[in-house]
Scaffold this motif. Structure first.
Motif: not given
Length: 227
Positions: A163-168, A187-202, A204-208
Motif C-alpha cells: 500500500q501507499g505506492g504509485e500505480n504500476p 521490504l525493510p524500511e531501509e530498502v524502501i528508503s534506498a529506492c527512488q520510487r515505490s509502486v503498489t498493485i491495486p 482487493l486482497a490485502a497482499s499478493l
C-alpha cells in the motif's frame, strides 16, 4: 554412459547446497528442463537406478543432468538487462523459480539477495521450467549495496509495496529495478528508503505473494518498452 558407484555418490551429494557450492554444479531433472539448456550437461543420467538415486522427487521422472553454475556477477547483470527484478528475502523456492520464469518471458534479469531461496535448490530449478538457462541471475547480493550499484548504472530502483505506492501504470520505459520482498514481511524500511520510487498493485486482497506481484510488475514494465 555408465557411472560408477563412487561417481553416483558424489553426484547425489549435489542435492545439498554445501556440496553444490563446493563443486559449483547443480542438478536438473526432466526432459523439459534439460532440453532448455544452452550448453551440454557435464553428466546425463538415464538409467532408472541412477535417476532414482539423484532425484529429489517422490516419483522420479528422469533423466537427471548435471550442469555448471550459471549465475552472473552484479556488474554483468546490470550490463545485460535494462529491466531487473530484485528479490529480498523471498524464501520460497517455488516463488523464486516462477519469478525467474517470468523474467525470462519479459526480458528481465533477476537479482537474489542473501537470505533468498537458493537458485540451485532443485525446487527452484524445477519451477523455472528451463528459464534458469535463459534469464541472467545474480545471487547472494546485499540488497542495499546492489541498489546503490544499480543507481550508479542509471537504474531507477522501485520498491513494491502492499500500500501507499504509485500505480504500476506510471512505470516508465527507463532502466528499472523492481525490488520485491516476501509476502509476509515485505521490504525493510531501509530498502524502501534506498529506492527512488515505490509502486503498489491495486488489488482487493490485502497482499499478493512475491511471484504474483513480480509477474504483474514485470509485465507492466515490459509494456512500457513495447513499440
Amino acid at each position: 554412459m555408465t557411472h560408477s558407484n563412487a561417481a553416483l555418490k558424489r553426484l547425489a551429494k549435489l542435492k545439498q547446497k554445501k556440496h553444490r557450492e563446493a563443486e559449483r554444479l547443480f542438478l536438473a531433472e526432466g526432459p523439459t528442463l534439460i532440453e532448455e539448456a544452452t550448453t551440454p550437461p557435464e553428466h546425463l543420467l538415464t538409467d532408472p537406478a541412477a535417476v532414482k538415486r539423484l532425484s529429489t522427487l517422490t516419483t522420479p521422472t528422469g533423466p537427471v543432468a548435471v550442469f555448471p553454475f550459471l549465475d552472473v556477477s552484479a556488474p554483468e547483470l546490470l550490463k545485460e538487462r535494462d529491466l531487473i527484478v530484485s528479490l529480498h528475502g523471498v524464501q520460497d523456492p517455488g516463488n523464486v523459480g516462477t519469478i525467474i520464469r517470468v523474467a525470462h518471458a519479459f526480458g528481465a534479469g533477476v537479482a537474489l539477495s542473501s537470505g533468498t531461496a537458493d537458485l540451485y535448490n532443485p525446487k527452484t530449478v524445477r519451477a523455472t521450467m528451463g528459464s534458469i538457462f535463459h534469464a541472467p541471475v545474480a545471487r547472494e547480493l546485499q540488497t542495499l549495496s546492489f541498489i546503490e550499484e544499480a543507481k550508479a548504472s542509471g537504474f531507477t530502483p522501485v520498491a513494491a509495496l502492499s500500500q501507499g505506492g504509485e500505480n504500476p501504470s506510471l512505470l516508465s520505459a527507463e532502466k528499472l529495478m523492481i525490488v520485491v520482498g516476501a509476502e509476509g514481511s515485505g521490504l525493510p524500511e531501509e530498502v524502501i528508503s534506498a529506492c527512488q520510487r515505490s509502486v503498489t498493485i491495486p488489488a482487493l486482497a490485502a497482499s499478493l505473494n512475491a511471484a504474483v506481484a513480480a509477474s504483474i510488475l514485470l509485465y507492466e514494465a515490459y509494456m512500457r518498452v513495447l513499440p
